[in-house]
Design a protein around this motif. Structure first.
Motif, mmCIF file in Angstrom:
data_model
loop_
_atom_site.group_PDB
_atom_site.id
_atom_site.type_symbol
_atom_site.label_atom_id
_atom_site.label_comp_id
_atom_site.label_asym_id
_atom_site.label_seq_id
_atom_site.Cartn_x
_atom_site.Cartn_y
_atom_site.Cartn_z
ATOM 1 N N MET A 64 -88.897 37.221 -5.288
ATOM 2 C CA MET A 64 -89.135 37.987 -3.999
ATOM 3 C C MET A 64 -89.708 38.899 -3.864
ATOM 4 O O MET A 64 -89.222 39.856 -3.786
ATOM 5 N N ALA A 65 -90.967 38.786 -3.398
ATOM 6 C CA ALA A 65 -92.102 40.053 -3.229
ATOM 7 C C ALA A 65 -92.103 40.787 -2.069
ATOM 8 O O ALA A 65 -91.607 39.627 -0.883
ATOM 9 N N GLY A 66 -92.414 41.794 -1.741
ATOM 10 C CA GLY A 66 -92.215 41.792 -0.810
ATOM 11 C C GLY A 66 -93.182 41.289 0.332
ATOM 12 O O GLY A 66 -94.533 41.559 0.035
ATOM 13 N N GLN A 67 -92.810 41.187 1.183
ATOM 14 C CA GLN A 67 -94.387 40.595 2.393
ATOM 15 C C GLN A 67 -95.024 41.340 3.845
ATOM 16 O O GLN A 67 -93.736 41.617 4.273
ATOM 17 N N SER A 68 -96.024 40.818 3.859
ATOM 18 C CA SER A 68 -96.416 42.621 4.455
ATOM 19 C C SER A 68 -96.717 41.569 6.662
ATOM 20 O O SER A 68 -95.635 42.409 7.033
ATOM 21 N N LYS A 69 -96.362 39.951 5.729
ATOM 22 C CA LYS A 69 -96.863 39.208 6.776
ATOM 23 C C LYS A 69 -95.646 39.047 7.515
ATOM 24 O O LYS A 69 -94.517 38.598 7.402
ATOM 25 N N HIS A 70 -95.134 40.469 8.876
ATOM 26 C CA HIS A 70 -93.924 39.733 9.673
ATOM 27 C C HIS A 70 -93.656 39.035 10.942
ATOM 28 O O HIS A 70 -93.943 39.628 11.797
ATOM 29 N N ARG A 71 -94.019 37.596 10.351
ATOM 30 C CA ARG A 71 -93.973 36.819 11.604
ATOM 31 C C ARG A 71 -92.802 35.095 11.101
ATOM 32 O O ARG A 71 -92.911 35.050 9.617
ATOM 33 N N PRO A 72 -92.435 34.948 12.139
ATOM 34 C CA PRO A 72 -91.328 33.987 11.564
ATOM 35 C C PRO A 72 -92.232 32.991 11.237
ATOM 36 O O PRO A 72 -93.159 32.456 11.376
ATOM 37 N N ALA A 73 -91.611 31.527 10.086
ATOM 38 C CA ALA A 73 -91.974 30.420 9.613
ATOM 39 C C ALA A 73 -92.282 29.431 11.020
ATOM 40 O O ALA A 73 -91.301 29.653 12.219
ATOM 41 N N LYS A 74 -93.375 29.304 11.003
ATOM 42 C CA LYS A 74 -93.411 27.759 12.262
ATOM 43 C C LYS A 74 -93.189 27.082 12.240
ATOM 44 O O LYS A 74 -92.512 25.999 12.685
ATOM 45 N N PHE A 104 -88.868 39.497 5.014
ATOM 46 C CA PHE A 104 -88.126 40.082 3.251
ATOM 47 C C PHE A 104 -89.055 41.555 2.686
ATOM 48 O O PHE A 104 -89.741 41.630 3.063
ATOM 49 N N ASN A 105 -87.823 42.645 2.421
ATOM 50 C CA ASN A 105 -87.948 43.551 2.056
ATOM 51 C C ASN A 105 -87.184 44.167 0.695
ATOM 52 O O ASN A 105 -86.438 44.227 0.997
ATOM 53 N N ASP A 106 -87.970 44.537 -0.257
ATOM 54 C CA ASP A 106 -86.872 44.488 -0.631
ATOM 55 C C ASP A 106 -86.204 46.336 -0.947
ATOM 56 O O ASP A 106 -84.940 45.699 -1.107
ATOM 57 N N ARG A 107 -86.826 47.080 -0.527
ATOM 58 C CA ARG A 107 -85.746 48.108 0.135
ATOM 59 C C ARG A 107 -84.790 48.077 1.310
ATOM 60 O O ARG A 107 -84.087 48.260 0.641
ATOM 61 N N ILE A 108 -85.401 47.159 1.967
ATOM 62 C CA ILE A 108 -83.979 46.529 3.042
ATOM 63 C C ILE A 108 -83.127 46.574 2.590
ATOM 64 O O ILE A 108 -81.873 45.904 2.383
ATOM 65 N N PHE A 109 -83.514 45.427 1.220
ATOM 66 C CA PHE A 109 -82.074 44.938 0.640
ATOM 67 C C PHE A 109 -80.958 45.103 0.050
ATOM 68 O O PHE A 109 -79.679 45.357 0.463
ATOM 69 N N VAL A 110 -81.874 45.802 -1.189
ATOM 70 C CA VAL A 110 -81.400 46.335 -1.820
ATOM 71 C C VAL A 110 -80.474 47.561 -1.167
ATOM 72 O O VAL A 110 -79.062 47.744 -1.587
ATOM 73 N N ILE A 111 -81.099 47.973 0.003
ATOM 74 C CA ILE A 111 -79.640 49.888 0.586
ATOM 75 C C ILE A 111 -78.404 48.667 0.681
ATOM 76 O O ILE A 111 -77.450 49.316 1.622
ATOM 77 N N SER A 112 -79.289 47.613 2.071
ATOM 78 C CA SER A 112 -78.346 46.431 2.956
ATOM 79 C C SER A 112 -77.134 46.083 1.851
ATOM 80 O O SER A 112 -76.158 46.321 2.238
ATOM 81 N N PHE A 113 -78.030 45.771 0.510
ATOM 82 C CA PHE A 113 -76.504 45.255 -0.100
ATOM 83 C C PHE A 113 -75.506 46.207 -0.460
ATOM 84 O O PHE A 113 -74.515 46.241 -0.607
#
Lengths: 242, 110
Positions: A1-11, B52-61
């Motif tokens: 679950m790596a952080g994703q930089s592209k902020h767009r919802p799945a089409k 998804f952002n790991d920082r947000i996840f950890v904090i929200s958790f």
């Protein structure tokens, strides 16, 4: 679950599945370690919570008054069992002593107790008399008898104006048009129940919510409970030879 | 993948060690677990959303767990503990349902 930089919802579902697959790909990073630690904690906490509730869920969800009742019940049962244990221990000591007279006395005492239980013997003692004038069903009567037995009744007799029946272990009840049938004897209202036992326990047992008094009065009937110092139970069950 | 294995390891640890929950923690642990589940489903949804952002996840958790426990604790002090935990569980399960619905729409288009 790596952080994703592209902020767009799945089409489309395809993109979403791609993202899921990418996040499932194993790779070691600080984030992964952190997330793993959190998930280990979550799994552990979940099982702990589950095993913690199953053991004493009933007691921990009970109200205080229920708990007091349970505790009272346990204390009462313990006292009764203690008394029983002491009595049996005494009887054992007596019998081990080898005194024939005492052994006979003990055997007589036991035969007497069994005769009371089996209903082959007339009884007299303090207790209560219950008069029910209307609205009595076999079910209500059975419930009342069970309640009386639980309250330590030593002898129970059910009668009407003419007939009387001793209640023993295999007594049965059925509804009839004019009253109830007790082990085949048809009794007509009003019906009297004579009980020998501790009247201060027996009388409240019939007055509990949902008990005999409650049920009969809800249907417009009438119950009179009198505590008597001297109750006689004359009905007996014929002794059957095995 | 590794976090999923971590979850299984945690469950196995719990099953093997059979931990006894300390008495003071007993009312709060189930609520905290539900709150944590809410955070996890929220995270899964954001993975599919691509935000998804790991920082947000950890904090929200962590904040989910703490806030849920604090609300129930406060309810206990006010004498409405059981109602409060019911309320918290209802709200969190509604959120879990909403998140699961979003995940389902993503993956199954239904």
């Amino acid at each position: 679950m790596a952080g994703q930089s592209k902020h767009r919802p799945a089409k489309s579902g395809r993109i979403a599945r791609l993202r899921l697959r990418r996040s499932l790909r194993p790779h070691l990073s600080r984030t992964q370690v952190l997330l793993t630690a959190i998930f280990v904690l979550l799994g552990f906490a979940t099982t702990a919570a589950i095993s913690g509730t199953s053991a004493n869920a009933i007691l921990s969800n009970a109200r205080q008054s229920d708990l007091v009742a349970v505790l009272d019940d346990l204390a009462g049962r313990e006292a009764r069992l203690q008394a029983e244990a002491t009595r049996l221990e005494n009887a054992r000591q007596t019998l081990l002593g080898g005194n024939e007279y005492q052994a006979v006395t003990e055997a007589k005492r036991r035969a007497n107790a069994l005769a009371q239980l089996a209903g082959t013997q007339k009884l007299a003692g303090s207790g209560i008399q219950v008069t029910i004038s209307r609205n009595l069903t076999a079910t209500t009567l059975l419930d009342a008898i069970q309640e009386l037995r639980d309250s330590g009744a030593t002898g129970i007799e059910i009668s009407d104006k003419d007939l009387a029946v001793r209640v023993v272990a295999n007594t049965w009840f059925a509804d009839t048009e004019t009253g109830v049938s007790v082990s085949g004897t048809e009794l007509h209202l009003p019906i009297f129940i004579r009980v020998i036992g501790d009247s201060s326990v027996l009388a409240p047992a019939l007055r509990i919510p949902g008990g005999l008094v409650d049920t009969v009065q809800a249907g417009g009937g009438k119950v009179v409970i009198t505590e008597l110092p001297d109750v006689e139970i004359n009905a007996t069950v014929p002794l059957q030879m095995p | 993948m590794i976090p999923a294995i971590g979850l299984i390891v945690g469950i196995l640890l719990g099953l093997i060690l059979h931990p006894t929950v300390p008495l003071w923690l007993q009312p709060y642990l189930p609520i905290a677990v539900v709150a944590a589940l809410d955070a996890v489903f929220g995270a899964l949804r954001s993975v599919l959303d691509g935000i998804f952002n790991d920082r947000i996840f950890v904090i929200s958790f962590l904040s989910n767990v703490v806030v849920a426990a604090v609300i129930v604790f406060l309810g206990d002090q006010l004498g409405v503990g059981s109602q409060m935990s019911t309320g918290v569980v209802v709200v969190l399960s509604m959120r879990i349902f909403a998140n699961v619905a979003a995940i389902r729409r993503h993956l199954l288009k239904a």
